[in-house]
Design a protein around this motif. Sequence first.
Motif, short mmCIF file in Angstrom:
data_model
loop_
_atom_site.label_atom_id
_atom_site.label_comp_id
_atom_site.label_asym_id
_atom_site.label_seq_id
_atom_site.Cartn_x
_atom_site.Cartn_y
_atom_site.Cartn_z
N ILE A 57 22.47 52.38 17.30
CA ILE A 57 21.31 52.59 16.42
C ILE A 57 21.04 54.08 16.23
O ILE A 57 20.85 54.55 15.10
N ALA A 58 21.09 54.84 17.31
CA ALA A 58 20.88 56.29 17.21
C ALA A 58 21.97 56.93 16.35
O ALA A 58 21.67 57.79 15.51
N CYS A 59 23.21 56.51 16.53
CA CYS A 59 24.31 57.08 15.76
C CYS A 59 24.18 56.74 14.27
O CYS A 59 24.38 57.61 13.41
N LEU A 60 23.87 55.49 13.96
CA LEU A 60 23.74 55.10 12.55
C LEU A 60 22.57 55.82 11.88
O LEU A 60 22.69 56.27 10.73
N LYS A 61 21.46 55.97 12.59
CA LYS A 61 20.32 56.72 12.04
C LYS A 61 20.73 58.17 11.78
O LYS A 61 20.39 58.74 10.75
N ASN A 62 21.45 58.76 12.73
CA ASN A 62 21.92 60.13 12.57
C ASN A 62 22.85 60.24 11.35
O ASN A 62 22.76 61.22 10.59
N THR A 63 23.71 59.27 11.17
CA THR A 63 24.63 59.29 10.02
C THR A 63 23.84 59.32 8.71
O THR A 63 24.13 60.12 7.83
N VAL A 64 22.84 58.46 8.60
CA VAL A 64 22.00 58.44 7.39
C VAL A 64 21.28 59.78 7.23
O VAL A 64 21.28 60.36 6.14
N ASN A 65 20.69 60.27 8.31
CA ASN A 65 19.88 61.50 8.25
C ASN A 65 20.69 62.77 7.99
O ASN A 65 20.13 63.79 7.60
N THR A 66 22.00 62.71 8.21
CA THR A 66 22.85 63.88 7.98
C THR A 66 23.69 63.72 6.71
O THR A 66 24.67 64.45 6.52
N GLY A 67 23.29 62.78 5.85
CA GLY A 67 23.95 62.63 4.56
C GLY A 67 25.20 61.77 4.56
O GLY A 67 25.97 61.78 3.60
N GLY A 68 25.39 61.02 5.62
CA GLY A 68 26.55 60.13 5.69
C GLY A 68 26.28 58.80 5.01
O GLY A 68 25.26 58.59 4.36
N PHE A 69 27.22 57.88 5.19
CA PHE A 69 27.25 56.59 4.50
C PHE A 69 27.11 55.47 5.52
O PHE A 69 27.91 55.38 6.46
N VAL A 70 26.08 54.64 5.36
CA VAL A 70 25.93 53.44 6.18
C VAL A 70 25.70 52.29 5.20
O VAL A 70 24.68 52.24 4.51
N TYR A 71 26.67 51.41 5.15
CA TYR A 71 26.72 50.36 4.13
C TYR A 71 26.91 49.03 4.85
O TYR A 71 27.68 48.94 5.81
#
Length: 176
Positions: A57-71
């Motif tokens: 959960i922390a990693c996925l939130k970080n991905t979203v917050n740093t401009g990454g892609f979570v689909y």
Amino acid sequence: MIEYRNLREEEICRKLFTKFIRHQIVTDCWRKENDKWVIRSDPFIDDWTEKDYEVLIACLKNTVNTGGFVYAAFCDDVLKGFVSVESGLFGGEQKYLDLSSIHISEDMRGQGLGKALFLAAKEWAKERGAKKLYISAHSAVESQAFYKSLGCTQAQVYHQKHVEEEPYDCQLECEL
């Protein structure tokens, strides 16, 4: 009917994964021995602990917050699969983007969700200037067959952090 959509930071929480089944029975794995890939029996059950969910959960939130892609893929509003790609290019001329996760709920494997999510990740990465996706992939024979079916090959350049964190993973790449 499967619905695919981007996940927002605020919806990535433990409740999202309530009906997600990570469970995977592994019997055979690919192992690199003397610079050759071989299949070895290494039976275990792969599942997530509560601590694993916290980290995810922390990693996925970080991905979203740093401009990454979570689909993600949903069936009847229940999470059945997801993929994530980090935003930072690496690997010099390889121009990799890191496919940091792809998981399909056990009850939906083999139905095309993984392929759809992987193709969406490839498209997203290509639009951001990447040449290849980098995948530190589970070594289970079934997981490797999935990646091979999508055109993945052994990575030309290994990401040392991935190798250190998951020494039994297979380091792969996929041209975009």
